[in-house]
Design a protein around this motif. Structure first.
Motif, PDB file in Angstrom:
ATOM      1  N   PHE A 521       0.664  -1.246   0.053  1.00 24.18           N
ATOM      2  CA  PHE A 521       0.010   0.044  -0.037  1.00 24.18           C
ATOM      3  C   PHE A 521       0.952   1.227   0.024  1.00 24.18           C
ATOM      4  O   PHE A 521       2.181   1.179   0.156  1.00 24.18           O
ATOM      5  CB  PHE A 521      -1.099   0.178   1.319  1.00 24.18           C
ATOM      6  N   ARG A 522       0.166   2.400  -0.408  1.00 23.75           N
ATOM      7  CA  ARG A 522       1.104   3.714  -0.347  1.00 23.75           C
ATOM      8  C   ARG A 522       0.933   4.608   0.710  1.00 23.75           C
ATOM      9  O   ARG A 522       1.749   5.523   1.010  1.00 23.75           O
ATOM     10  CB  ARG A 522       0.653   4.369  -1.828  1.00 23.75           C
ATOM     11  N   ASP A 523      -0.355   4.488   1.428  1.00 26.64           N
ATOM     12  CA  ASP A 523      -0.380   5.463   2.445  1.00 26.64           C
ATOM     13  C   ASP A 523      -1.210   4.673   3.597  1.00 26.64           C
ATOM     14  O   ASP A 523      -1.834   3.847   3.300  1.00 26.64           O
ATOM     15  CB  ASP A 523      -1.599   6.497   2.202  1.00 26.64           C
ATOM     16  N   VAL A 524      -0.804   4.825   4.886  1.00 23.02           N
ATOM     17  CA  VAL A 524      -1.401   4.335   6.067  1.00 23.02           C
ATOM     18  C   VAL A 524      -1.825   5.550   7.013  1.00 23.02           C
ATOM     19  O   VAL A 524      -1.159   6.349   7.384  1.00 23.02           O
ATOM     20  CB  VAL A 524      -0.246   3.483   6.797  1.00 23.02           C
ATOM     21  N   TYR A 525      -3.029   5.295   7.070  1.00 19.22           N
ATOM     22  CA  TYR A 525      -3.774   6.449   8.070  1.00 19.22           C
ATOM     23  C   TYR A 525      -4.059   5.795   9.513  1.00 19.22           C
ATOM     24  O   TYR A 525      -4.890   4.790   9.399  1.00 19.22           O
ATOM     25  CB  TYR A 525      -5.255   6.919   7.433  1.00 19.22           C
ATOM     26  N   PHE A 526      -3.419   6.208  10.254  1.00 14.76           N
ATOM     27  CA  PHE A 526      -3.609   5.782  11.795  1.00 14.76           C
ATOM     28  C   PHE A 526      -4.805   6.435  12.240  1.00 14.76           C
ATOM     29  O   PHE A 526      -4.714   7.673  12.560  1.00 14.76           O
ATOM     30  CB  PHE A 526      -2.422   5.900  12.559  1.00 14.76           C
ATOM     31  N   THR A 527      -5.758   5.790  12.777  1.00 10.68           N
ATOM     32  CA  THR A 527      -7.057   6.383  13.263  1.00 10.68           C
ATOM     33  C   THR A 527      -6.480   6.682  14.797  1.00 10.68           C
ATOM     34  O   THR A 527      -5.622   6.488  15.507  1.00 10.68           O
ATOM     35  CB  THR A 527      -8.087   5.296  13.564  1.00 10.68           C
ATOM     36  N   SER A 528      -7.346   7.669  15.289  1.00  8.00           N
ATOM     37  CA  SER A 528      -7.599   8.041  16.588  1.00  8.00           C
ATOM     38  C   SER A 528      -7.996   6.777  17.866  1.00  8.00           C
ATOM     39  O   SER A 528      -8.576   5.891  17.349  1.00  8.00           O
ATOM     40  CB  SER A 528      -8.225   9.281  16.982  1.00  8.00           C
ATOM     41  N   ILE A 529      -7.349   6.943  18.841  1.00  6.54           N
ATOM     42  CA  ILE A 529      -7.865   5.957  20.162  1.00  6.54           C
ATOM     43  C   ILE A 529      -9.285   6.663  20.571  1.00  6.54           C
ATOM     44  O   ILE A 529      -9.386   7.768  20.961  1.00  6.54           O
ATOM     45  CB  ILE A 529      -6.799   5.979  21.060  1.00  6.54           C
ATOM     46  N   ILE A 530     -10.323   5.988  20.782  1.00  5.27           N
ATOM     47  CA  ILE A 530     -11.465   6.700  21.245  1.00  5.27           C
ATOM     48  C   ILE A 530     -11.404   6.379  22.734  1.00  5.27           C
ATOM     49  O   ILE A 530     -11.192   5.227  23.311  1.00  5.27           O
ATOM     50  CB  ILE A 530     -12.701   5.757  20.659  1.00  5.27           C
ATOM     51  N   ARG A 531     -11.736   7.439  23.572  1.00  6.55           N
ATOM     52  CA  ARG A 531     -11.495   7.153  24.960  1.00  6.55           C
ATOM     53  C   ARG A 531     -13.056   7.866  25.561  1.00  6.55           C
ATOM     54  O   ARG A 531     -13.660   8.522  24.714  1.00  6.55           O
ATOM     55  CB  ARG A 531     -10.610   7.955  25.645  1.00  6.55           C
ATOM     56  N   ASP A 532     -13.318   7.444  26.748  1.00  3.81           N
ATOM     57  CA  ASP A 532     -14.727   8.294  27.191  1.00  3.81           C
ATOM     58  C   ASP A 532     -14.343   9.800  27.628  1.00  3.81           C
ATOM     59  O   ASP A 532     -13.304  10.274  27.254  1.00  3.81           O
ATOM     60  CB  ASP A 532     -15.355   7.419  28.343  1.00  3.81           C
ATOM     61  N   LEU A 533     -15.390  10.359  28.210  1.00  2.00           N
ATOM     62  CA  LEU A 533     -15.221  11.968  28.461  1.00  2.00           C
ATOM     63  C   LEU A 533     -14.352  12.055  29.480  1.00  2.00           C
ATOM     64  O   LEU A 533     -13.773  13.469  29.674  1.00  2.00           O
ATOM     65  CB  LEU A 533     -16.598  12.463  28.637  1.00  2.00           C
ATOM     66  N   LYS A 534     -13.879  11.142  30.438  1.00  2.00           N
ATOM     67  CA  LYS A 534     -13.065  11.172  31.178  1.00  2.00           C
ATOM     68  C   LYS A 534     -11.447  10.767  30.843  1.00  2.00           C
ATOM     69  O   LYS A 534     -10.555  10.987  31.640  1.00  2.00           O
ATOM     70  CB  LYS A 534     -13.373  10.261  32.654  1.00  2.00           C
ATOM     71  N   GLY A 535     -11.212  10.367  29.581  1.00  2.00           N
ATOM     72  CA  GLY A 535     -10.048  10.238  28.944  1.00  2.00           C
ATOM     73  C   GLY A 535      -9.840   9.001  29.010  1.00  2.00           C
ATOM     74  O   GLY A 535      -8.527   8.434  28.744  1.00  2.00           O
ATOM     75  N   ARG A 536     -10.639   7.975  29.612  1.00  2.00           N
ATOM     76  CA  ARG A 536     -10.277   6.462  29.800  1.00  2.00           C
ATOM     77  C   ARG A 536     -10.686   5.701  28.473  1.00  2.00           C
ATOM     78  O   ARG A 536     -11.700   6.047  27.849  1.00  2.00           O
ATOM     79  CB  ARG A 536     -11.242   5.943  30.758  1.00  2.00           C
ATOM     80  N   LYS A 537      -9.827   4.601  28.078  1.00  2.00           N
ATOM     81  CA  LYS A 537      -9.919   4.011  27.063  1.00  2.00           C
ATOM     82  C   LYS A 537     -11.177   3.162  27.352  1.00  2.00           C
ATOM     83  O   LYS A 537     -11.768   2.685  28.156  1.00  2.00           O
ATOM     84  CB  LYS A 537      -8.807   2.879  26.717  1.00  2.00           C
ATOM     85  N   LEU A 538     -12.180   3.074  26.098  1.00  2.00           N
ATOM     86  CA  LEU A 538     -13.264   2.014  26.087  1.00  2.00           C
ATOM     87  C   LEU A 538     -13.034   0.706  26.555  1.00  2.00           C
ATOM     88  O   LEU A 538     -12.300   0.139  26.083  1.00  2.00           O
ATOM     89  CB  LEU A 538     -14.319   2.542  24.889  1.00  2.00           C
TER      90      LEU A 538
END
Length: 902
Positions: A521-538
């Motif tokens: 592949f030519r491009d790799v788009y790294f997504t964001s990490i989704i957290r709750d409104l307190k900043g904790r990983k789901l």
């Protein structure tokens, strides 16, 4: 107006259930809208664009991570399809070895059966049956998300084509000397009783006891050396005490022998630079069978290897702990050490511990014979192509992480002690020799005997998914050349999470270069990490992970898709709360209502759909014939187009949705449509029809721009613009392009009008002028030449501010009037008759007093040298900002009070 036109308007209220049902993935699939063909590239000359779906586990169900990842992929593929490329999105699912076997074994246990009762073949029949019955859940849910894959090409990593490719890959690497079998320390799950990849190990913070233990010296029993350990149960397997050769505390002890507590074994004190002088006591017990770093130290010093924890996590020692769970044994040995006088002390110690992702138990470092891939030769070229820009990471900062891993890469343990998966194509004869072959028959031919036994293990799930760019395009292990590979390889954009940059992205690059000789592949788009409104990983355990299907039911798919991209800037974590989808739902409602308004104008000025269609299809806006607001919206629209396409080239999808949101809500609805309604009141019939066509043409353009993000609603609206059949789709329309004639166009005085309107609205708000009361506005023009142009806009100014507007050059400010200056033009708004001066003065005086008190408190706080000197710089800065804001507010309030008291 005909019934046909009335019928072409939208329902009064936006109902996402109805719209999404009407334009479901099943409808699009039936039309074949998203099917891509290699012939259109190889013979038709179309440029290809390919996206690989990271294959979700066949056991999985839709998560917000899937929503973000697949929405981003869908935006890329829909955009490129509308740009005229042959756009192929390759879907598939992963067999998920451990996860799937765990699910099926759990089901069987409820029936009182184990896999060993059934035997391998019958157990695998149960797994396939489970997969056929339940394994399609995730793909059905992804369809509900509206993703535009070519579902004909859906590949399962255990399909025969993929299985053949896996066997070929193993055999090729083995024969090239890159796969070998050997003993190493690996991650071991005592519940699943299999080796684990690093990706299958979840690091969790855990509090344990750091136990300090004394080891008496053999030559000087009254003296001892103290070590600190969080795993005292492995003391029984100690083979040395290591110290750093630069540590003066232990220099004279190097070469001495110590006594292992409880075990009574004599072990040497050795010197090794691996030891951290600062940790614990600076002396480290070496237990090579139960720690990979200790194993490396033992290898350097030719030390023996002793195992005391078995495959099931129970002790197998000869010192009285055999059969005990490792954690029970830990407590017992600490008690025994204390009884024997070897326990110095204990203290609480918080550290990160690896847990099996599926079984949720502490992983055991375990010495066993496994199959490995020699990664260094593969990694060198894979690092080079990224550093030289053949593959680009978005955001770019992930390159340093990638580089660090590739330069320090370890060999890959690819064998798993499971039954579900690709069985290792290796057979053993009676003398223990290994024969690697495509089949049993080939192995027998190579070995010269049919007395062969196949390896019981299967391959790591990642061993099939690292071939994904090739197997999805039809590669089965033969020559890497077919029409699909020629048309669509290398693929274009990979969208994935940064957490698998090593386990999948890097390995796919290696596999592509090794088996095909090209990047995958030519491009790799790294997504964001989704957290709750307190900043904790789901996570399910925290209960903070919303069910996307419930969110979709409440807010709509389009609303969820729009929201999750709107709040996900490239390279930054996403703070998600379900209530944030109000943003997307409100935007969808705004689009719906604005569209209805425009369509109602169409009903008013056209007699039937044929009349509208005839004019609309031929309509091309002429800058010279456009009014100021029309030139302004077209200039803004074409600026939007330029920014939109530029943002796609730069992979800034968050910027795209934000610019669309701001343009439609602000420019199109709040300014242009409001001005258009006023202009229509006095327009001649032909001019009115042209104005409606312009409004709809910009609306249609925005729907095309929005389609990659909000596919359902945009297809619905697009079908109502003209009499279009259900077999047509906005997905196959050309994406609008900016036109040179609208770049930098002189939009006349409409920008000035907007500023004047904003100031009048601000004055009305500041003095609490009731919304339904008409005000008088006097505009004192700065020059005579501006009067005529401003007067031409006076109906718009009046209509947008609910006021009577008088534009003159020699106006005198009336008493008790609010004022403002816009580009040298003075605005006066007499307040008499609009408000109660007594009440407003009283209100302002009270507010002035409150703000003055607040300013004094802040000034006192900031004059306190103790606070300024000791508080963090950020805290002080925020207090200073509060003071400046309060002072500005006070100045405005006092100015308003002065106007009323005049």
């Amino acid at each position: 107006m005909s019934d046909q036109l009335r019928h072409s308007n939208l329902e009064k209220t936006y109902n996402h259930h109805d719209v999404e049902q009407r334009w479901s993935s099943a409808h699009w699939e039936e039309l074949g809208v998203y099917e891509a063909e290699s012939s259109r590239v190889l013979e038709g000359g179309k440029e290809s664009y390919t996206v690989l779906m990271p294959p979700p586990n066949v056991t999985g169900s839709l998560t917000l991570g899937h929503v973000l990842n697949h929405t981003l992929q869908d935006i890329f593929i829909r955009y490129q399809r509308m740009q005229g490329r042959e756009a192929l999105w390759l879907p598939g699912t992963d067999h998920a070895g451990i996860a799937t076997q765990t699910v099926v074994e759990k089901k069987l246990r409820k029936e009182g059966i184990s896999r060993h009762d059934l035997g391998r073949r019958e157990f695998l029949d149960h797994v396939w049956q489970w997969r056929d019955e339940y394994g399609g859940l995730i793909t059905r849910q992804l369809r509900k998300l509206g993703i535009s894959c070519d579902w004909r090409r859906n590949l399962f990593t255990m399909d025969e084509r993929a299985s053949k490719a896996v066997r070929h890959a193993f055999i090729s690497l083995y024969r090239d000397g890159l796969i070998y079998r050997g003993k190493r320390i690996i991650n071991w799950c005592p519940v699943s009783q299999t080796a684990l990849s690093d990706e299958e190990v979840i690091m969790k913070s855990r509090k344990d006891e750091l136990v300090y233990v004394s080891y008496p010296l053999v030559s000087r029993p009254e003296e001892s050396i103290t070590i600190a350990t969080v795993r005292p149960e492995t003391i029984l397997a100690d083979v040395a005490i290591a110290v750093n050769p630069e540590d003066p505390r232990y220099r004279d002890l190097i070469g001495e022998l110590c006594v292992v507590p409880v075990a009574g074994r004599h072990i040497p004190v050795i010197a090794d630079s691996y030891v951290d002088i600062e940790f614990g006591t600076g002396a480290l017990k070496i237990t090579p069978a139960h720690d990979p770093n200790d194993y490396d130290v033992a290898s350097r010093h030719n030390l023996p290897v002793i195992t005391v924890v078995g495959r099931d996590g129970r002790m197998i020692d000869d010192f009285g702990y055999r059969g005990m769970d490792r954690f029970e044994a830990r407590k017992k040995i600490v008690h025994d050490l204390e009884e024997r006088g070897n326990l110095v002390r204990t203290e609480e110690y918080e550290h990160n511990v690896g847990y099996s992702e599926r079984a949720d138990v502490v992983v055991e470092p375990y010495l066993s014979e496994q199959w490995f891939v020699n990664m260094k030769p593969l990694a060198e070229k894979a690092l080079e192509v990224v550093e030289e820009g053949e593959i680009t990471f978005h955001p770019r900062h992930w390159l340093s992480t990638y580089r660090h891993w590739m330069e320090n890469i370890q060999d890959w343990c690819i064998s798993r002690q499971l039954w579900w998966g690709h069985r290792i194509p290796a057979w053993y004869d009676s003398e223990g020799r290994t024969w690697v072959a495509e089949s049993y028959e080939e192995a027998c031919h190579l070995a010269g005997t049919d007395k062969l036994v196949q390896d019981e293990d299967v391959l790591d799930t990642w061993f099939s998914s690292w071939l994904w760019p090739l197997t999805t395009l039809g590669w089965d292990g033969g020559h890497c050349d077919n029409d699909d590979i020629r048309a669509f390889y290398p693929t274009s954009t990979l969208v994935t999470g940064p957490d698998i940059i090593f386990f999948w992205v890097a390995r796919m690059i290696m596999a592509g270069l090794y088996f095909k000789g090209e990047i995958p592949f030519r491009d790799v788009y790294f997504t964001s990490i989704i957290r709750d409104l307190k900043g904790r990983k789901l996570s399910k355990s925290l209960g903070n992970s919303p069910d996307p299907l419930k969110v979709i039911d409440t807010y709509g798919t389009d609303a969820l898709r729009f929201t999750i991209v709107y709040i996900a800037p490239l390279g930054q974590d996403v703070l998600f709360g379900e209530e944030k989808c109000e943003l997307g739902r409100n935007f969808a409602t705004k689009i719906w209502n604005a569209t209805r308004l425009v369509f109602m104008q169409r009903e008013k000025y056209f007699t039937d759909m044929d009349e509208f269609s005839s004019m609309y299809r031929e309509f091309r806006p002429d800058p010279d014939a456009c009014s100021g607001p029309e030139r302004w919206i077209l200039q803004r629209y074409h600026a939007l187009l330029e920014g939109y396409h530029q943002a796609f080239r730069q992979f800034r999808l968050n910027d795209i949705v934000r610019s669309l949101y701001e343009f439609f809500r602000g420019d199109y609805c709040d300014w242009y449509l409001e001005a258009m309604k006023i202009e229509l009141d006095t327009a001649a019939p032909e001019d009115a029809r042209a104005k409606v066509c312009l409004a709809i043409s910009v609306l249609e353009g925005v729907m095309k721009l929005l389609h990659p993000v909000m596919p359902f609603m945009t297809d619905e609206i697009w079908h109502h613009i003209l009499d279009r059949s259900a077999e047509e789709s906005i997905s196959l329309q050309a994406m609008p392009q900016p036109l040179e004639q609208w770049r930098g166009l002189d939009v006349g005085g409409f920008g000035l009008v907007q500023s004047i309107v904003s100031e009048i609205r601000s004055i009305r708000a500041l003095f609490s002028v009731p919304h339904d009361m008409e005000a008088e506005v006097i505009v004192k023009a700065s020059r005579q030449s501006a009067v005529a142009e401003l007067q031409s806009y006076s109906p718009i100014i009046s209509g947008l501010t609910r006021s009577r507007v008088d534009i003159v050059v020699d106006a005198v400010r009336p008493p008790r009037s609010a004022s403002a200056v816009v580009d040298g033009h003075e605005l006066f708004v007499p307040l008499k008759g609009l408000i109660s001066f007594e009440k407003e003065i009283a209100r302002l005086e009270k507010e002035v007093a409150n703000v003055m008190a607040y300013v004094k408190r802040l000034e006192k706080k900031l004059s306190n040298q103790g606070f300024v000197a000791n508080a963090p710089e950020e805290v002080v800065r925020k207090e200073q900002e509060k003071l400046h804001e309060a002072q500005d507010n006070l100045e405005k309030l006092q100015a308003n009070l002065h106007v009323l008291s005049d």
